[in-house]
Write a protein that holds these residues in place. Sequence first.
Motif, PDB file in Angstrom:
ATOM      1  N   ILE A  10       0.865  -1.184   0.000  1.00 43.65           N
ATOM      2  CA  ILE A  10       0.000   0.000   0.000  1.00 43.65           C
ATOM      3  C   ILE A  10       0.900   1.231   0.000  1.00 43.65           C
ATOM      4  CG2 ILE A  10      -1.727   1.310   1.294  1.00 43.65           C
ATOM      5  CD1 ILE A  10      -2.701  -1.381   2.422  1.00 43.65           C
ATOM      6  N   GLN A  12       1.084   5.723  -0.357  1.00 38.37           N
ATOM      7  CA  GLN A  12       0.363   6.972  -0.107  1.00 38.37           C
ATOM      8  C   GLN A  12       0.316   7.762  -1.405  1.00 38.37           C
ATOM      9  OE1 GLN A  12      -0.259   8.139   3.409  1.00 38.37           O
ATOM     10  NE2 GLN A  12      -1.599   9.667   2.526  1.00 38.37           N
ATOM     11  N   GLY A  14      -1.268  11.361  -2.218  1.00 38.17           N
ATOM     12  CA  GLY A  14      -1.970  12.503  -1.642  1.00 38.17           C
ATOM     13  C   GLY A  14      -2.460  12.134  -0.255  1.00 38.17           C
ATOM     14  N   ASN A  15      -3.767  12.320  -0.020  1.00 39.67           N
ATOM     15  CA  ASN A  15      -4.365  11.968   1.271  1.00 39.67           C
ATOM     16  C   ASN A  15      -4.955  10.565   1.265  1.00 39.67           C
ATOM     17  OD1 ASN A  15      -3.789  14.432   2.474  1.00 39.67           O
ATOM     18  ND2 ASN A  15      -5.650  15.373   1.688  1.00 39.67           N
ATOM     19  N   SER A  16      -4.776   9.836   0.171  1.00 40.80           N
ATOM     20  CA  SER A  16      -5.371   8.511   0.026  1.00 40.80           C
ATOM     21  C   SER A  16      -4.309   7.423   0.058  1.00 40.80           C
ATOM     22  CB  SER A  16      -6.136   8.415  -1.297  1.00 40.80           C
ATOM     23  OG  SER A  16      -7.171   9.363  -1.344  1.00 40.80           O
ATOM     24  N   LEU A  17      -4.758   6.209   0.230  1.00 39.88           N
ATOM     25  CA  LEU A  17      -3.899   5.044   0.106  1.00 39.88           C
ATOM     26  C   LEU A  17      -4.237   4.365  -1.207  1.00 39.88           C
ATOM     27  CD1 LEU A  17      -4.134   3.596   3.722  1.00 39.88           C
ATOM     28  CD2 LEU A  17      -2.330   5.011   2.749  1.00 39.88           C
ATOM     29  N   ALA A  18      -3.238   3.747  -1.848  1.00 39.54           N
ATOM     30  CA  ALA A  18      -3.453   3.116  -3.152  1.00 39.54           C
ATOM     31  C   ALA A  18      -2.639   1.836  -3.259  1.00 39.54           C
ATOM     32  CB  ALA A  18      -3.044   4.076  -4.264  1.00 39.54           C
TER      33      ALA A  18
END
Length: 73
Positions: A10, A12, A14-18
């Motif tokens: 996983i 980071q 931006g402010n999201s996880l991907a």
Amino acid sequence: MNEIKSRRQIIQVGNSLAITIPANIARKLNAQKGDEIDVTFRNDVQLDDQFYSSLDRAINQYDLTLDQLRGDE
């Protein structure tokens, strides 16, 4: 249905996880930017002794009721 397994990390964004899809798998899936995919998440949860003790108590407490509901009287 064919299954393709790949362990991914996983990251980071931006402010999201991907989670990224490796290029070779994206090609096999014919995946394109904007496509929607179904994802299954699995977390191998280990149940502790407290869970099993609680389960035993509930089964013992409701055993007769469960038998009646099943018609096992």
